[in-house]
Enzyme design. Sequence first.
Site, short mmCIF file in Angstrom:
data_model
loop_
_atom_site.label_atom_id
_atom_site.label_comp_id
_atom_site.label_asym_id
_atom_site.label_seq_id
_atom_site.Cartn_x
_atom_site.Cartn_y
_atom_site.Cartn_z
N LYS A 88 42.24 30.66 33.45
CA LYS A 88 42.61 30.12 32.13
C LYS A 88 42.73 28.60 32.05
O LYS A 88 42.70 28.03 30.96
CB LYS A 88 43.99 30.69 31.69
CG LYS A 88 43.94 32.16 31.36
CD LYS A 88 43.24 32.40 30.04
CE LYS A 88 42.89 33.84 29.82
NZ LYS A 88 41.49 34.10 29.57
N HIS B 223 28.60 37.05 31.52
CA HIS B 223 29.09 38.31 32.12
C HIS B 223 29.81 39.13 31.06
O HIS B 223 30.70 38.62 30.40
CB HIS B 223 30.06 38.00 33.26
CG HIS B 223 29.37 37.50 34.50
ND1 HIS B 223 29.97 37.48 35.73
CD2 HIS B 223 28.13 37.01 34.69
CE1 HIS B 223 29.14 37.00 36.62
NE2 HIS B 223 28.02 36.69 36.02
N TYR C 94 41.56 38.39 28.94
CA TYR C 94 40.66 37.78 29.91
C TYR C 94 39.56 36.98 29.20
O TYR C 94 39.25 35.86 29.60
CB TYR C 94 40.05 38.85 30.83
CG TYR C 94 39.32 38.23 32.01
CD1 TYR C 94 40.00 37.84 33.16
CD2 TYR C 94 37.95 38.00 31.95
CE1 TYR C 94 39.34 37.25 34.22
CE2 TYR C 94 37.28 37.41 33.01
CZ TYR C 94 37.98 37.04 34.14
OH TYR C 94 37.33 36.44 35.19
N TYR D 152 37.58 41.34 41.46
CA TYR D 152 38.97 41.01 41.78
C TYR D 152 39.48 42.17 42.64
O TYR D 152 39.59 43.30 42.16
CB TYR D 152 39.82 40.92 40.51
CG TYR D 152 39.55 39.69 39.66
CD1 TYR D 152 38.49 39.64 38.76
CD2 TYR D 152 40.38 38.57 39.76
CE1 TYR D 152 38.26 38.50 37.98
CE2 TYR D 152 40.15 37.43 38.99
CZ TYR D 152 39.10 37.41 38.11
OH TYR D 152 38.88 36.28 37.34
N PRO E 201 45.33 30.49 39.22
CA PRO E 201 43.94 30.66 38.76
C PRO E 201 43.46 32.11 38.60
O PRO E 201 42.34 32.32 38.12
CB PRO E 201 43.11 29.94 39.82
CG PRO E 201 43.98 29.86 41.02
CD PRO E 201 45.39 29.86 40.55
P1 RFL Z 1 41.85 17.63 35.79
O1 RFL Z 1 40.56 18.31 35.91
O2 RFL Z 1 42.80 17.68 36.92
O3 RFL Z 1 41.50 16.10 35.46
C1 RFL Z 1 42.49 15.08 35.51
C2 RFL Z 1 41.79 13.79 35.86
O4 RFL Z 1 42.75 12.72 35.84
C3 RFL Z 1 42.55 11.89 36.97
N1 RFL Z 1 43.81 11.16 37.20
C4 RFL Z 1 44.09 9.97 36.64
N2 RFL Z 1 43.38 9.20 35.80
C5 RFL Z 1 43.95 8.04 35.40
N3 RFL Z 1 45.20 7.64 35.80
C6 RFL Z 1 45.93 8.39 36.62
N4 RFL Z 1 47.15 8.00 36.97
C7 RFL Z 1 45.39 9.62 37.08
N5 RFL Z 1 45.84 10.60 37.89
C8 RFL Z 1 44.87 11.54 37.95
C9 RFL Z 1 42.13 12.85 38.05
O5 RFL Z 1 41.44 12.20 39.10
C10 RFL Z 1 41.23 13.81 37.27
O6 RFL Z 1 39.89 13.37 37.26
O7 RFL Z 1 42.64 18.10 34.49
P2 RFL Z 1 42.14 18.67 33.06
O8 RFL Z 1 41.07 17.77 32.51
O9 RFL Z 1 43.36 18.95 32.30
O10 RFL Z 1 41.38 20.03 33.42
C11 RFL Z 1 42.10 21.13 33.89
C12 RFL Z 1 41.26 21.93 34.89
O11 RFL Z 1 40.74 21.06 35.88
C13 RFL Z 1 42.04 23.07 35.54
O12 RFL Z 1 42.91 23.67 34.62
C14 RFL Z 1 41.12 24.15 36.11
O13 RFL Z 1 40.35 23.67 37.19
C15 RFL Z 1 41.94 25.34 36.58
N6 RFL Z 1 41.11 26.39 37.19
C16 RFL Z 1 40.43 27.29 36.42
N7 RFL Z 1 40.41 27.17 35.07
C17 RFL Z 1 39.64 27.99 34.30
O14 RFL Z 1 39.65 27.87 33.08
N8 RFL Z 1 38.85 28.98 34.85
C18 RFL Z 1 38.81 29.16 36.19
O15 RFL Z 1 38.02 30.01 36.66
C19 RFL Z 1 39.63 28.33 37.03
N9 RFL Z 1 39.62 28.46 38.36
C20 RFL Z 1 41.01 26.49 38.58
C21 RFL Z 1 40.26 27.56 39.15
C22 RFL Z 1 41.60 25.56 39.42
C23 RFL Z 1 41.47 25.69 40.80
N10 RFL Z 1 42.03 24.67 41.58
C24 RFL Z 1 41.36 24.06 42.67
C25 RFL Z 1 43.23 24.00 41.11
C26 RFL Z 1 40.16 27.71 40.52
C27 RFL Z 1 40.78 26.79 41.34
C28 RFL Z 1 40.69 27.02 42.82
C1 PHB Z 2 35.75 30.73 40.02
O1 PHB Z 2 34.58 31.16 39.94
O2 PHB Z 2 36.01 29.62 40.52
C2 PHB Z 2 36.87 31.56 39.52
C3 PHB Z 2 36.60 32.77 38.90
C4 PHB Z 2 37.64 33.54 38.42
C5 PHB Z 2 38.93 33.13 38.59
C6 PHB Z 2 39.22 31.91 39.21
C7 PHB Z 2 38.18 31.12 39.68
O3 PHB Z 2 39.94 33.92 38.14
#
Ligand code: RFL
Ligand code: PHB
Length: 391
Positions: free
Chosen positions: A297, A72, A385, A201, A293
């Site tokens: 980032k 994009h 961004y 957004y 989110p």
């Molecule tokens: P994770 O993905 O949470 O992975 C951590 C892993 O550790 C496990 N765990 C354990 N393992 C061993 N021993 C323990 N005691 C443990 N406790 C937990 C867990 O089961 C898991 O598998 O962390 P990591 O690897 O640092 O990754 C970070 C990302 O997951 C997170 O920052 C993103 O998902 C945030 N996020 C977004 N980030 C982006 O860069 N772009 C986005 O568009 C974006 N959108 C989002 C998001 C997060 C969202 N939610 C649901 C929080 C949108 C949403 C809705």
């Molecule tokens: C997503 O597609 O999950 C998404 C996109 C943009 C955001 C957060 C989440 O800022």
Amino acid sequence: MRAQVGILGAGPAGLLLSHLLHRQGVSSIVVETRSRSHIEKRVRAGVLEQGTVDTLCTAGVGERLLREGMVHRGIELRFGGAAHRIAFEDLVPGRAITVYGQQEVVKDLVAARLAAGGEIVFDVSDVRLEAIDSERPTILFAADGQQARLECEFIAGCDGFHGISRDAIPGGVLSVFERHFPFAWLGILAAVAPSSHELIYAQNERGFALHSMRSPAVSRFYLQVEADDDLANWPDARIWEELRARLETVPGWTLTPGPILEKGITAMRSYVAEPMQFGRLFLAGDAAHIVPPAGAKGMNLAVADVRVLTAAFVDWFASGARARLDGYSAARSRSVWRAQHFSSWMTTLLHTFRDDDAYARKLQRSHLDYLVRSRPAATSFAENYVGMEML
Ligand code: RFL
Ligand code: PHB
């Protein structure tokens, strides 16, 4: 069990670290509390910065990402009954984002680790760390009803925000900075073609809404909801009605609804623990910091942490040089705080704060107007961004 680096967590951070270390000849074992199918289905992030795409491609795990990811070159800000495009190709030429689901990144990394004979121990419980400030830090856990010990030279805490590694650091070492936002996001995945080619957004007095996507046939949406809201309050019909009310604000634009495949509610919070290291334990990704989110980032920061941490471990194992390990947290701080600021700023810019008075709402609108009417302001937004490395 023994490995040079013991890794907690098979999220993007832990899996990528294990993969990058393997490519540099450093052994690791990943320990994960959930099952393989759980982590491969967990719907989360979708926006990859160019630096993240480059890291995955250079590491040989970008083949499907390049084939299926959607590049994009802009996003839309929608407010006041009008659509405003932030054009990356014009404002930050050559830089773009790629829309590709986090669980797809996770699947690609798990497949690469297993194909290379890498070890990921799923479904563990009772995880504890021992002797993290000694030369033989150890991960203790239970797997298949048996107690296990993983002795390492270093431990990487990549176990996300609710993991145990951050809490294993003795009291008084970490400084914590945090902020809670007074709302949450309801996220859905729907089996319907996106109604837009780019992310939208939308700022709206009923609350923020985001139109994203996963593929030409799957759309992803988010709605600002109450901080303590419950999925039971959100039957499918109400979700589509609310998405329509917040997104169908531009003449001629319509939203196509479809079957909802998945729903979840996520709290909005900013959090940083510093330093991201103690003794032989190094934190990366959500274990050390989370962002709301809206700025997309979180996963990108996790990937950037891991890039820097890999280089530090490789230096140490190659030559015993520890300058990069010692400087790991300091090296990440500037980028971590840039992402914190941008994410908080975007959250404040786009959400409806119930306690805001009329004056505050006018300021919010003025800020949005400035952003889409001033080239320097739009450029500042765009460079944040698409991602900036603050080295
Ligand atoms: P994770 O993905 O949470 O992975 C951590 C892993 O550790 C496990 N765990 C354990 N393992 C061993 N021993 C323990 N005691 C443990 N406790 C937990 C867990 O089961 C898991 O598998 O962390 P990591 O690897 O640092 O990754 C970070 C990302 O997951 C997170 O920052 C993103 O998902 C945030 N996020 C977004 N980030 C982006 O860069 N772009 C986005 O568009 C974006 N959108 C989002 C998001 C997060 C969202 N939610 C649901 C929080 C949108 C949403 C809705
Ligand atoms: C997503 O597609 O999950 C998404 C996109 C943009 C955001 C957060 C989440 O800022």
